[in-house]
Design a protein around this motif. Structure first.
Motif, PDB file in Angstrom:
ATOM      1  N   LEU A  33      -6.743   5.596   0.533  1.00 20.28           N
ATOM      2  CA  LEU A  33      -7.974   6.367   0.375  1.00 20.28           C
ATOM      3  C   LEU A  33      -7.714   7.858   0.583  1.00 20.28           C
ATOM      4  O   LEU A  33      -8.273   8.693  -0.130  1.00 20.28           O
ATOM      5  N   GLY A  34      -6.857   8.191   1.548  1.00 22.30           N
ATOM      6  CA  GLY A  34      -6.526   9.594   1.760  1.00 22.30           C
ATOM      7  C   GLY A  34      -5.820  10.199   0.567  1.00 22.30           C
ATOM      8  O   GLY A  34      -6.110  11.339   0.166  1.00 22.30           O
ATOM      9  N   THR A  35      -4.916   9.434  -0.050  1.00 24.16           N
ATOM     10  CA  THR A  35      -4.183   9.945  -1.202  1.00 24.16           C
ATOM     11  C   THR A  35      -5.098  10.098  -2.406  1.00 24.16           C
ATOM     12  O   THR A  35      -5.008  11.094  -3.152  1.00 24.16           O
ATOM     13  N   LEU A  36      -5.995   9.144  -2.624  1.00 24.78           N
ATOM     14  CA  LEU A  36      -6.959   9.266  -3.718  1.00 24.78           C
ATOM     15  C   LEU A  36      -7.862  10.484  -3.517  1.00 24.78           C
ATOM     16  O   LEU A  36      -8.168  11.211  -4.473  1.00 24.78           O
ATOM     17  N   ALA A  37      -8.268  10.714  -2.283  1.00 26.94           N
ATOM     18  CA  ALA A  37      -9.096  11.886  -1.995  1.00 26.94           C
ATOM     19  C   ALA A  37      -8.324  13.181  -2.279  1.00 26.94           C
ATOM     20  O   ALA A  37      -8.885  14.145  -2.823  1.00 26.94           O
ATOM     21  N   GLU A  38      -7.046  13.198  -1.934  1.00 28.44           N
ATOM     22  CA  GLU A  38      -6.220  14.377  -2.219  1.00 28.44           C
ATOM     23  C   GLU A  38      -6.110  14.614  -3.723  1.00 28.44           C
ATOM     24  O   GLU A  38      -6.196  15.762  -4.191  1.00 28.44           O
ATOM     25  N   LEU A  39      -5.930  13.562  -4.500  1.00 26.84           N
ATOM     26  CA  LEU A  39      -5.858  13.695  -5.951  1.00 26.84           C
ATOM     27  C   LEU A  39      -7.175  14.239  -6.508  1.00 26.84           C
ATOM     28  O   LEU A  39      -7.190  15.147  -7.348  1.00 26.84           O
ATOM     29  N   SER A  40      -8.265  13.691  -6.029  1.00 26.80           N
ATOM     30  CA  SER A  40      -9.582  14.144  -6.484  1.00 26.80           C
ATOM     31  C   SER A  40      -9.798  15.611  -6.131  1.00 26.80           C
ATOM     32  O   SER A  40     -10.253  16.409  -6.968  1.00 26.80           O
ATOM     33  N   ASP A  41      -9.443  15.986  -4.913  1.00 22.35           N
ATOM     34  CA  ASP A  41      -9.605  17.383  -4.481  1.00 22.35           C
ATOM     35  C   ASP A  41      -8.715  18.327  -5.291  1.00 22.35           C
ATOM     36  O   ASP A  41      -9.041  19.509  -5.464  1.00 22.35           O
ATOM     37  N   PHE A  76       6.870   0.879 -11.579  1.00 27.78           N
ATOM     38  CA  PHE A  76       7.254   1.839 -10.556  1.00 27.78           C
ATOM     39  C   PHE A  76       8.317   1.224  -9.653  1.00 27.78           C
ATOM     40  O   PHE A  76       8.191   0.086  -9.206  1.00 27.78           O
ATOM     41  N   GLU A  77       9.370   2.019  -9.386  1.00 27.88           N
ATOM     42  CA  GLU A  77      10.510   1.514  -8.623  1.00 27.88           C
ATOM     43  C   GLU A  77      10.973   0.202  -9.258  1.00 27.88           C
ATOM     44  O   GLU A  77      11.019  -0.859  -8.642  1.00 27.88           O
ATOM     45  N   GLU A  78      11.348   0.308 -10.523  1.00 25.36           N
ATOM     46  CA  GLU A  78      11.579  -0.856 -11.381  1.00 25.36           C
ATOM     47  C   GLU A  78      12.659  -1.782 -10.854  1.00 25.36           C
ATOM     48  O   GLU A  78      12.622  -2.990 -11.097  1.00 25.36           O
ATOM     49  N   ASP A  79      13.616  -1.262 -10.103  1.00 24.03           N
ATOM     50  CA  ASP A  79      14.678  -2.127  -9.589  1.00 24.03           C
ATOM     51  C   ASP A  79      14.149  -3.173  -8.631  1.00 24.03           C
ATOM     52  O   ASP A  79      14.777  -4.201  -8.402  1.00 24.03           O
ATOM     53  N   GLU A  84       0.830  -1.201   0.000  1.00 25.32           N
ATOM     54  CA  GLU A  84       0.000   0.000   0.000  1.00 25.32           C
ATOM     55  C   GLU A  84       0.867   1.254   0.000  1.00 25.32           C
ATOM     56  O   GLU A  84       0.581   2.215  -0.726  1.00 25.32           O
ATOM     57  N   ARG A  85       1.936   1.262   0.788  1.00 23.02           N
ATOM     58  CA  ARG A  85       2.831   2.425   0.797  1.00 23.02           C
ATOM     59  C   ARG A  85       3.445   2.654  -0.581  1.00 23.02           C
ATOM     60  O   ARG A  85       3.629   3.791  -1.016  1.00 23.02           O
ATOM     61  N   ARG A  86       3.764   1.575  -1.255  1.00 19.61           N
ATOM     62  CA  ARG A  86       4.353   1.698  -2.590  1.00 19.61           C
ATOM     63  C   ARG A  86       3.353   2.289  -3.575  1.00 19.61           C
ATOM     64  O   ARG A  86       3.692   3.139  -4.401  1.00 19.61           O
ATOM     65  N   VAL A  87       2.099   1.842  -3.490  1.00 25.01           N
ATOM     66  CA  VAL A  87       1.044   2.416  -4.335  1.00 25.01           C
ATOM     67  C   VAL A  87       0.905   3.910  -4.050  1.00 25.01           C
ATOM     68  O   VAL A  87       0.781   4.728  -4.976  1.00 25.01           O
ATOM     69  N   VAL A  88       0.928   4.271  -2.787  1.00 23.73           N
ATOM     70  CA  VAL A  88       0.793   5.687  -2.409  1.00 23.73           C
ATOM     71  C   VAL A  88       1.967   6.498  -2.953  1.00 23.73           C
ATOM     72  O   VAL A  88       1.779   7.624  -3.438  1.00 23.73           O
ATOM     73  N   ARG A  89       3.170   5.943  -2.884  1.00 21.88           N
ATOM     74  CA  ARG A  89       4.320   6.661  -3.445  1.00 21.88           C
ATOM     75  C   ARG A  89       4.123   6.905  -4.939  1.00 21.88           C
ATOM     76  O   ARG A  89       4.465   7.972  -5.455  1.00 21.88           O
ATOM     77  N   TRP A  90       3.590   5.911  -5.629  1.00 20.83           N
ATOM     78  CA  TRP A  90       3.327   6.092  -7.067  1.00 20.83           C
ATOM     79  C   TRP A  90       2.267   7.169  -7.297  1.00 20.83           C
ATOM     80  O   TRP A  90       2.444   8.053  -8.137  1.00 20.83           O
ATOM     81  N   LEU A  91       1.179   7.120  -6.555  1.00 19.57           N
ATOM     82  CA  LEU A  91       0.119   8.113  -6.722  1.00 19.57           C
ATOM     83  C   LEU A  91       0.647   9.528  -6.475  1.00 19.57           C
ATOM     84  O   LEU A  91       0.303  10.469  -7.202  1.00 19.57           O
ATOM     85  N   LYS A  92       1.496   9.679  -5.473  1.00 21.77           N
ATOM     86  CA  LYS A  92       2.071  10.999  -5.206  1.00 21.77           C
ATOM     87  C   LYS A  92       3.021  11.429  -6.321  1.00 21.77           C
ATOM     88  O   LYS A  92       3.138  12.623  -6.615  1.00 21.77           O
ATOM     89  N   SER A  93       3.665  10.452  -6.974  1.00 14.53           N
ATOM     90  CA  SER A  93       4.608  10.787  -8.044  1.00 14.53           C
ATOM     91  C   SER A  93       3.900  11.284  -9.306  1.00 14.53           C
ATOM     92  O   SER A  93       4.519  11.963 -10.129  1.00 14.53           O
TER      93      SER A  93
END
Length: 264
Positions: free
Chosen positions: A71-79, A255-258, A29-38
């Motif tokens: 969910l918080g990160t998705l909400a931030e993107l939507s906002d 994402f984070e291909e290595d 989940e943290r990795r997904v969030v890092r991607w969403l923030k990127s």
């Protein structure tokens, strides 16, 4: 605040967040969030193509625990103005309004055709086209039936979550004993490529430019005509992969291909 224009469409599927049998679910989940923030600065649209959760069932006043960071990160993107579309898969069928209200996305329960930055996209999770597996199609029909959902909702959430996790663990263990990464059957054997070819032949000049699928956990980008490509988005269990479209070029990235499994 960045001056980068929001000009890209991003696609991802099959994250299976919360899966009890695929490593550390919190780290995934943290990795997904890092991607969403990127992608936050240049994303005009985010399209989630099913099975984002390994299990999700909303009761009238109860939703599954966890996924706070996502969910918080998705909400931030939507906002922030990112348009989010969510296509249900076979693990997250049972969204009944809570996430749409809280996050603010458009929910798709069926395949949809969308015009994105000048090109036509046919988007679906893909499990609905697995026509040879009759037992799965019957089970899928039951899972989508309102009467079955109503009966299931009468059970206590502790029981249903425990049941769903046990089923998922057994199913995935059975699969990974045979192969750690899903094998590609070839374009004349994969039912998603066969479906795309059939639709393209039927529609002729009206065929979409891209067919975008999840479900099969494959990384595939295949030209089937001079105009039309079939893309299967991979997953976030092995590949940590996503699609990116800027109006001119579509690419599959990791994402984070290595840390990711290699593409075929």
């Amino acid at each position: 605040m960045s001056d980068t224009p929001r000009r890209k469409v991003y696609f991802a599927s099959d994250m299976h967040l919360g899966s009890p049998s695929q490593g550390d679910p919190m780290e995934r989940e943290r990795r997904v969030v890092r991607w969403l923030k990127s992608i936050r600065e240049d994303a005009a649209m985010l399209i989630l193509v099913g099975d984002i959760f390994d299990y999700w069932f909303e009761y009238k006043t109860v939703a599954p625990q966890g996924f706070v960071r996502l969910l918080g990160t998705l909400a931030e993107l939507s906002d922030a103005g990112v348009e989010i579309h969510y296509f249900t898969g076979n693990h997250d069928i049972w969204l009944f309004g809570y996430l749409e209200r809280e996050i603010g996305f458009t929910l798709h329960r069926e395949a949809a055709r969308m015009e994105l930055l000048g090109k036509s996209f046919f988007i679906a999770h893909g499990d609905e086209f697995e026509t040879e597996n009759k037992s799965y199609l019957l089970l899928r029909k039951v899972f989508h039936a309102r009467w079955a959902q109503k009966l299931y909702s009468l059970l206590h959430p502790d029981l249903t979550v425990r049941f769903a996790q046990s089923w998922s663990r057994h199913s995935r263990k059975k699969g990974t004993e045979r192969y750690p990464i899903v094998p590609y059957r070839g374009e004349n054997e994969e039912y998603l490529t066969l479906f795309a070819k059939s639709e393209t032949k039927k529609l002729g000049d009206e065929a979409p430019d891209f067919f975008i699928f999840g479900h099969r956990h494959l990384l595939l980008d295949l030209m089937i005509t001079r105009q039309t490509r079939v893309v299967i988005l991979g997953d976030w269990l092995h590949y940590y992969s996503y699609g990116e479209w800027d109006g001119k070029t579509f690419v599959l990235n990791q994402f984070e291909e290595d840390k990711a499994s290699p593409m075929y």
